[in-house]
Design an enzyme around this catalytic site. Structure first.
Site, short mmCIF file in Angstrom:
data_model
loop_
_atom_site.label_atom_id
_atom_site.label_comp_id
_atom_site.label_asym_id
_atom_site.label_seq_id
_atom_site.Cartn_x
_atom_site.Cartn_y
_atom_site.Cartn_z
N ASP A 13 1.13 4.10 -3.01
CA ASP A 13 0.82 5.52 -2.81
C ASP A 13 1.99 6.40 -3.26
O ASP A 13 1.79 7.41 -3.94
CB ASP A 13 0.51 5.79 -1.33
CG ASP A 13 -0.79 5.13 -0.88
OD1 ASP A 13 -1.53 4.64 -1.74
OD2 ASP A 13 -1.05 5.11 0.33
N SER A 41 -7.07 2.69 -3.73
CA SER A 41 -5.78 3.15 -3.20
C SER A 41 -4.90 3.73 -4.29
O SER A 41 -3.97 4.49 -3.99
CB SER A 41 -5.02 1.98 -2.56
OG SER A 41 -5.52 1.71 -1.30
N GLU A 92 0.83 -1.21 0.00
CA GLU A 92 0.00 0.00 0.00
C GLU A 92 0.87 1.25 0.00
O GLU A 92 0.64 2.20 -0.77
CB GLU A 92 -0.91 0.00 1.24
CG GLU A 92 -1.71 1.26 1.43
CD GLU A 92 -2.76 1.44 0.35
OE1 GLU A 92 -3.71 0.67 0.35
OE2 GLU A 92 -2.59 2.34 -0.52
N GLY A 98 -24.17 6.01 -14.91
CA GLY A 98 -24.98 6.63 -15.95
C GLY A 98 -24.41 7.99 -16.29
O GLY A 98 -23.37 8.38 -15.77
N ASP A 127 -16.79 11.42 -18.24
CA ASP A 127 -17.95 10.76 -17.64
C ASP A 127 -17.88 9.25 -17.91
O ASP A 127 -17.77 8.83 -19.06
CB ASP A 127 -19.23 11.35 -18.26
CG ASP A 127 -20.48 10.96 -17.48
OD1 ASP A 127 -20.34 10.30 -16.45
OD2 ASP A 127 -21.58 11.34 -17.93
N GLY A 139 -23.64 11.76 -16.24
CA GLY A 139 -23.55 12.67 -15.10
C GLY A 139 -23.06 11.96 -13.84
O GLY A 139 -22.46 10.89 -13.91
#
Lengths: 92, 480
Positions: B201, B403, B197, B454, B442, B456
């Protein structure tokens, strides 16, 4: 935890501190609101914690008596970036 | 911001109480509004009216209390919260290893270097110079089980990755140890090892913003660890971050007994996040990797905290198929209930003002509550179309999870801050007001269990994944 938290978004630090202790029957002590804990599911006690072992605690206190206003998101309406530019505030 | 600070009299009252109860004051801070005290369990438990037991449960052993913490009449109305008695494990990392062992780039073309991700998301050209990013790392003791979660980074491995794989200078890292052992990298062989992890990062944010300064906030998997680390980061006077990346969390609610957060912890974490927002710090938080249930076993849908805080940029996950620097298809990351983006409607937080025009649906849970919609944005997360980063064993391989998304957005915001010449600050109001249409990518195909994507905003990918260049142009347009 005895109750499901019912926190609402608009809560500010001042509002949090309005009623942060309630009466309790525990030796003239008052319970710190929101500090209630329940055991994890299927947990069982295997003994008391060793009273001689070291422990570190962090105690958080209320904010200064509220003469200073903390703006909510509704009030700021836009980001600090937008605010800085709309007010020609100095940047860093 | 002084409105959040403590009165010296209140701090002194707590110090006096501690000393009277044989507890030593380690640190007292009006800015943090806290007093750190140390002593014997017996004295501390007596002072705060707490019965501490050792508990055993299927997940391990912890020191726990039942019921509330108490204070004497002399501290009535002064103490808001006390942390440290209960050390049950709080927080889990949100990285996912690929189901397929990484062999080579040629064999697995759907694994991407962070620099390639920055390219196909059209990140504007910058390196994060002048910016400070805080990355949160949780490690150390796991309850009272005697087990320890190792986790950290090796400068040698990072140097190898950045120089030999990415051909760029490794980022500058500075450690801030709030609780626990600090930087203790493992070899990845233990289940509790969070080194993968940490490396994810750093590799992700460091590749996107290699000239930024990175403050590594080390803390423990406890409520005290969460609250103290966040409070420290947002009140830092030296090397104060303008961006915080958090790739950990826990379901915000659940059946009685399964809720890990106490109300006082939720409030103090949220207050720290509010302080961050008002101080111009953007906090990017992973939305979770277990779909719309977050693996809570009550047949309801749950979002993660602190991703559900209205004061953070909650980051969901997508699956990306790209070639030659161009995205051919981007869908909701969903490989099954244990490997899918988190997202949904908060049961704790009301719909924030900035989301009122986002068409956030009501919760699918009984009662159909209107609440804070999670996530706000998204980005590559599916481990099968994973990010190629350095692993604890010294090999570069594919990894994913939300992450990956949170540090990616942290790196992008560092670039935007640099190019705009000022910190963006809390992005959400401007995101929903000015960038909601035609700016982000989107993502409208797929679901995370109970919620479908969907056009938006949706509860799988928020407003979408980034198009960095369009975001920068839109932001510049606002200040003309």
């Amino acid at each position: 935890m005895a109750r499901k938290p019912s926190l609402q978004f608009a809560t500010t630090s001042q509002e949090n501190s309005q009623e942060n202790s309630q009466e309790d029957s525990h030796q003239n002590l008052r319970r710190v609101a929101g500090s209630e804990r329940l055991p994890l599911p299927n947990a069982r006690v295997i003994g008391p914690a060793d009273p001689e072992q070291p422990i570190r605690l962090t105690v958080y206190v209320r904010s200064r008596p509220a003469h200073t206003h903390v703006p909510s998101l509704k009030e700021i309406g836009h980001s600090p970036y937008e605010w800085m530019h709309s007010h020609n505030a100095p940047t860093h | 911001m002084s409105a959040f600070e403590a009165d010296a009299k209140d701090i002194n009252a707590v110090k006096k109480f501690a000393t009277a109860n044989k507890l030593k004051v380690i640190e007292a801070s009006e800015v943090k509004r806290s007093v750190l005290i140390e002593g014997k369990i017996g004295d501390a438990a007596r002072a705060f009216g707490v019965d501490l037991q050792i508990w055993e449960h299927p997940g391990g052993r912890y020191r726990g209390r039942v019921g509330p913490v108490h204070t004497p009449d002399s501290l009535r109305g002064i103490v808001e919260a006390v942390f440290g008695f209960d050390n049950r494990v709080m927080g889990r990392p949100y990285f996912r290893r690929s189901r397929h062992r990484f062999v080579s780039r040629a064999a697995q073309p759907l694994n991407y270097l962070p620099t390639e991700i920055a390219d196909f998301y059209s990140f504007p050209d910058a390196d994060g110079s002048g910016q400070t990013i805080a990355i949160f790392v949780f490690n150390g003791a796991l309850g009272d089980s005697g087990q320890t979660a190792v986790g950290g980074y090796s400068q040698k491995l990072l140097k190898s990755y950045f120089k030999d794989t990415l051909h760029i200078t490794p980022p500058r890292l500075t450690d801030v140890v709030v609780h626990g052992p600090g930087n203790k990298p493992g070899d990845g062989s233990q289940d509790t090892d969070v080194t993968s992890e940490v490396l994810l990062d750093i590799c992700m944010a460091g590749a996107v913003a290699p000239k930024a300064r990175f403050m590594m906030y080390f803390t423990e998997f406890t409520e005290q660890g969460w609250v103290d680390a966040l409070t420290s980061a947002v009140t830092a006077t030296q090397n104060r971050p303008s961006i915080i990346s958090i790739s950990y969390g826990n379901p915000e609610d659940g059946p009685t007994g399964q809720i890990l957060w106490t109300q006082q912890a939720i409030m103090k974490v949220n207050e720290a996040l509010q302080r961050a927002a008002l101080a111009g710090i953007n906090v990017c938080v992973a939305a979770g990797d277990q779909g719309s249930t977050e693996e809570v076993t009550d047949h309801r849908q749950h979002v993660d905290y602190p991703a559900s805080s209205p004061w953070v940029l909650a980051c969901g996950g997508t699956r990306v198929v790209a070639a030659n620097g161009v995205i051919n298809r981007e869908t909701v990351w969903n490989d099954g209930p244990s490997s899918a983006t988190g997202g949904g409607v908060s049961s704790l937080f009301a719909l924030p003002t900035y989301q009122t025009s986002a068409n956030v649906p009501v919760s699918v849970n009984p009662g159909h509550r209107i609440g804070r919609g999670v996530p706000d944005v998204s980005g590559i997360a599916d481990p099968d179309t994973g990010v190629l980063v350095m692993g604890p064993d010294g090999t570069v391989g594919g990894i994913g999870g939300t992450s990956a998304t949170a540090p990616m957005w942290a790196g992008l915001i560092a670039r935007l801050n640099q190019l705009l010449g000022t910190p963006l600050g809390f992005l959400n109001p401007i995101l929903y007001k000015n960038l909601a249409s035609g700016v982000l990518r989107d993502v409208s195909e797929g679901d995370n269990g109970a919620y479908r994507a969907g056009a938006g905003w949706d509860a799988c990918t928020g407003l979408g994944s980034p198009n960095g260049t369009r975001i920068l142009a839109a932001l510049k347009g606002l200040v003309k």
